[in-house]
Scaffold this active site. Structure first.
Site, PDB file in Angstrom:
ATOM      1  N   HIS A  32      55.669 -33.064   0.583  1.00 63.34           N
ATOM      2  CA  HIS A  32      55.094 -32.872   0.937  1.00 63.34           C
ATOM      3  C   HIS A  32      54.892 -31.773   0.656  1.00 63.34           C
ATOM      4  O   HIS A  32      55.453 -30.812   0.262  1.00 63.34           O
ATOM      5  CB  HIS A  32      54.041 -32.664   2.293  1.00 63.34           C
ATOM      6  CG  HIS A  32      54.199 -32.070   4.004  1.00 63.34           C
ATOM      7  ND1 HIS A  32      55.875 -32.010   3.830  1.00 63.34           N
ATOM      8  CD2 HIS A  32      53.986 -30.787   3.951  1.00 63.34           C
ATOM      9  CE1 HIS A  32      56.098 -31.412   4.291  1.00 63.34           C
ATOM     10  NE2 HIS A  32      54.784 -30.527   4.676  1.00 63.34           N
ATOM     11  N   HIS A  83      53.256 -27.925   1.309  1.00 64.17           N
ATOM     12  CA  HIS A  83      53.430 -27.185   1.638  1.00 64.17           C
ATOM     13  C   HIS A  83      54.607 -25.893   1.245  1.00 64.17           C
ATOM     14  O   HIS A  83      55.612 -26.466   1.189  1.00 64.17           O
ATOM     15  CB  HIS A  83      53.618 -27.526   3.204  1.00 64.17           C
ATOM     16  CG  HIS A  83      52.327 -27.896   3.993  1.00 64.17           C
ATOM     17  ND1 HIS A  83      52.276 -28.181   5.067  1.00 64.17           N
ATOM     18  CD2 HIS A  83      51.008 -27.727   3.745  1.00 64.17           C
ATOM     19  CE1 HIS A  83      51.119 -28.810   5.476  1.00 64.17           C
ATOM     20  NE2 HIS A  83      50.357 -28.406   4.197  1.00 64.17           N
ATOM     21  N   ASP A 103      56.841 -24.190   2.501  1.00 66.49           N
ATOM     22  CA  ASP A 103      57.900 -23.970   3.257  1.00 66.49           C
ATOM     23  C   ASP A 103      58.318 -25.264   2.580  1.00 66.49           C
ATOM     24  O   ASP A 103      60.411 -25.375   3.088  1.00 66.49           O
ATOM     25  CB  ASP A 103      58.242 -23.865   4.486  1.00 66.49           C
ATOM     26  CG  ASP A 103      56.940 -25.175   5.567  1.00 66.49           C
ATOM     27  OD1 ASP A 103      56.028 -25.537   4.739  1.00 66.49           O
ATOM     28  OD2 ASP A 103      57.393 -25.245   6.858  1.00 66.49           O
ATOM     29  N   HIS A 104      57.884 -26.017   1.971  1.00 69.91           N
ATOM     30  CA  HIS A 104      59.209 -27.447   1.831  1.00 69.91           C
ATOM     31  C   HIS A 104      59.565 -27.803   0.151  1.00 69.91           C
ATOM     32  O   HIS A 104      60.347 -27.684   0.126  1.00 69.91           O
ATOM     33  CB  HIS A 104      58.053 -28.730   1.879  1.00 69.91           C
ATOM     34  CG  HIS A 104      57.976 -29.061   3.025  1.00 69.91           C
ATOM     35  ND1 HIS A 104      58.880 -29.271   4.386  1.00 69.91           N
ATOM     36  CD2 HIS A 104      57.631 -27.685   4.655  1.00 69.91           C
ATOM     37  CE1 HIS A 104      58.807 -29.257   5.003  1.00 69.91           C
ATOM     38  NE2 HIS A 104      58.040 -28.520   5.912  1.00 69.91           N
ATOM     39  N   HIS A 138      49.750 -35.363   8.091  1.00 69.17           N
ATOM     40  CA  HIS A 138      50.420 -33.792   8.065  1.00 69.17           C
ATOM     41  C   HIS A 138      49.618 -33.257   7.281  1.00 69.17           C
ATOM     42  O   HIS A 138      48.458 -32.677   6.825  1.00 69.17           O
ATOM     43  CB  HIS A 138      51.628 -33.684   8.114  1.00 69.17           C
ATOM     44  CG  HIS A 138      52.225 -32.251   8.171  1.00 69.17           C
ATOM     45  ND1 HIS A 138      51.730 -30.804   8.788  1.00 69.17           N
ATOM     46  CD2 HIS A 138      52.397 -31.237   7.281  1.00 69.17           C
ATOM     47  CE1 HIS A 138      52.370 -30.105   8.904  1.00 69.17           C
ATOM     48  NE2 HIS A 138      52.658 -30.298   7.302  1.00 69.17           N
ATOM     49  N   ASP A 167      57.677 -33.255   7.428  1.00 66.51           N
ATOM     50  CA  ASP A 167      56.851 -32.399   8.788  1.00 66.51           C
ATOM     51  C   ASP A 167      55.720 -34.057   9.277  1.00 66.51           C
ATOM     52  O   ASP A 167      55.275 -33.385  10.011  1.00 66.51           O
ATOM     53  CB  ASP A 167      55.746 -31.947   8.691  1.00 66.51           C
ATOM     54  CG  ASP A 167      56.680 -30.002   8.343  1.00 66.51           C
ATOM     55  OD1 ASP A 167      57.918 -30.208   8.442  1.00 66.51           O
ATOM     56  OD2 ASP A 167      55.663 -29.608   8.117  1.00 66.51           O
ATOM     57  N   HIS A 174      61.857 -29.369  10.760  1.00 61.41           N
ATOM     58  CA  HIS A 174      61.917 -28.254  11.157  1.00 61.41           C
ATOM     59  C   HIS A 174      62.900 -28.398  12.988  1.00 61.41           C
ATOM     60  O   HIS A 174      63.124 -29.534  13.569  1.00 61.41           O
ATOM     61  CB  HIS A 174      60.956 -27.551  11.875  1.00 61.41           C
ATOM     62  CG  HIS A 174      59.789 -27.620  10.693  1.00 61.41           C
ATOM     63  ND1 HIS A 174      59.938 -26.002  10.328  1.00 61.41           N
ATOM     64  CD2 HIS A 174      59.045 -27.781   9.997  1.00 61.41           C
ATOM     65  CE1 HIS A 174      59.316 -25.378   9.400  1.00 61.41           C
ATOM     66  NE2 HIS A 174      58.376 -27.281   8.950  1.00 61.41           N
TER      67      HIS A 174
HETATM   68 ZN   LIG Z   1      54.365 -29.444   6.488  1.00 61.74          ZN
END
Ligand SMILES: [Zn+2]
Length: 257
Positions: free
Chosen positions: A54, A56, A58-59, A112, A129, A167
């Site tokens: 996805h 985001h 941090d990905h 998410h 996530d 995570h």
């Molecule tokens: Zn995320």
């Protein structure tokens, strides 16, 4: 079994490297390029592909920097903006990685984020996530109905499927799971196992689908004990399993355990 290596990033992210013969890896959700490039150099590994779940930061934050060093394909959700995306994917698509002798089915798992996808193959699930061990992702873009349907889809995979979440949230999630199901002995046993593993500096992951079905409250909305706990917390009767799920998600959003 396919070896999967982990590169820690930021506070609690894992960037998974799926290893194929010889010395090639697929990189899952590279939020940061630095630790990945260091790891590849140290272990003499060559990246063959990037798989994103996805959009985001941090990905996907490290994708462009990795592409500057390595011209490799980028797989990711068709419905989201992914840097450098070469292979837009949706449910029903397959990812074929001949360099790694691996093939993944793509699952749509919105909740998410709107376009979130998961990769399933070779007995492994890379779910970003969406599903965490003993928890699930927050509802940033989707509805409780969408997330519940996505989690139900993942829970239906074979019980021995290895679950690679993005995570390290397991210990905190287990504190919430115990608040929901104080009498579930397997949750307490798992908590002891995880605290030992974390004390040795090892990741708590991968989990398995079978274990998550036994300990993850977000996959257990149909259990009478979980429903009762959610109804107590919400102070009202909850008609459907999805209402139980939604109450659990609200409860967890404010939970300080
Ligand atoms: Zn995320």
């Amino acid at each position: 079994m396919t070896p999967v290596l982990h590169v820690p990033a930021f506070e609690d992210n894992y960037i998974w490297l799926i290893r194929g013969a010889p010395g090639q890896v697929a990189i899952v959700d590279p939020g940061d390029a630095g630790p990945v490039l260091d790891f590849l150099a140290r272990e003499r590994l060559t990246p063959a592909a990037i798989l994103c779940t996805h959009h985001h930061g941090d990905h996907v934050g490290g994708v462009q920097d990795l592409l500057r060093r390595h011209a490799i394909p980028v797989y990711g959700p068709a419905r989201e903006r992914i840097p450098g995306l070469t292979h837009p994917l949706a449910e029903g698509d397959r990812v074929r990685l001949p360099e790694l002798a691996l093939e993944f089915a793509v699952l749509d798992v919105p909740g998410h984020t709107h376009g979130h996808i998961a990769y399933y193959g070779a007995g492994m699930l890379f779910c970003g996530d969406t599903l965490f061990s003993a928890g699930c992702g927050r509802l940033f873009e989707g509805t409780a109905e969408e997330m519940y349907r996505s989690l139900t889809k993942l829970a239906a995979l074979p019980p021995d499927t290895l679950v690679y979440c993005a995570h390290e949230y397991t210990a905190a999630n287990l504190r919430f799971a115990i608040a929901v199901e104080p009498d579930n002995a397997e949750i307490r046993a798992y908590q002891r196992e995880i605290s030992e593993r974390r004390a040795r500096g090892e990741p708590s992951l991968p989990s398995t689908i079978g274990r998550e079905r036994r300990i993850n409250p977000f996959l257990r909305a149909a259990e009478a004990s979980v429903r009762r706990a959610a109804e107590r917390h919400g102070g009202r009767r909850l008609a459907e399993n999805v209402n139980v799920f939604a109450e659990l998600r609200r409860w967890k959003d404010d939970f300080r355990g």
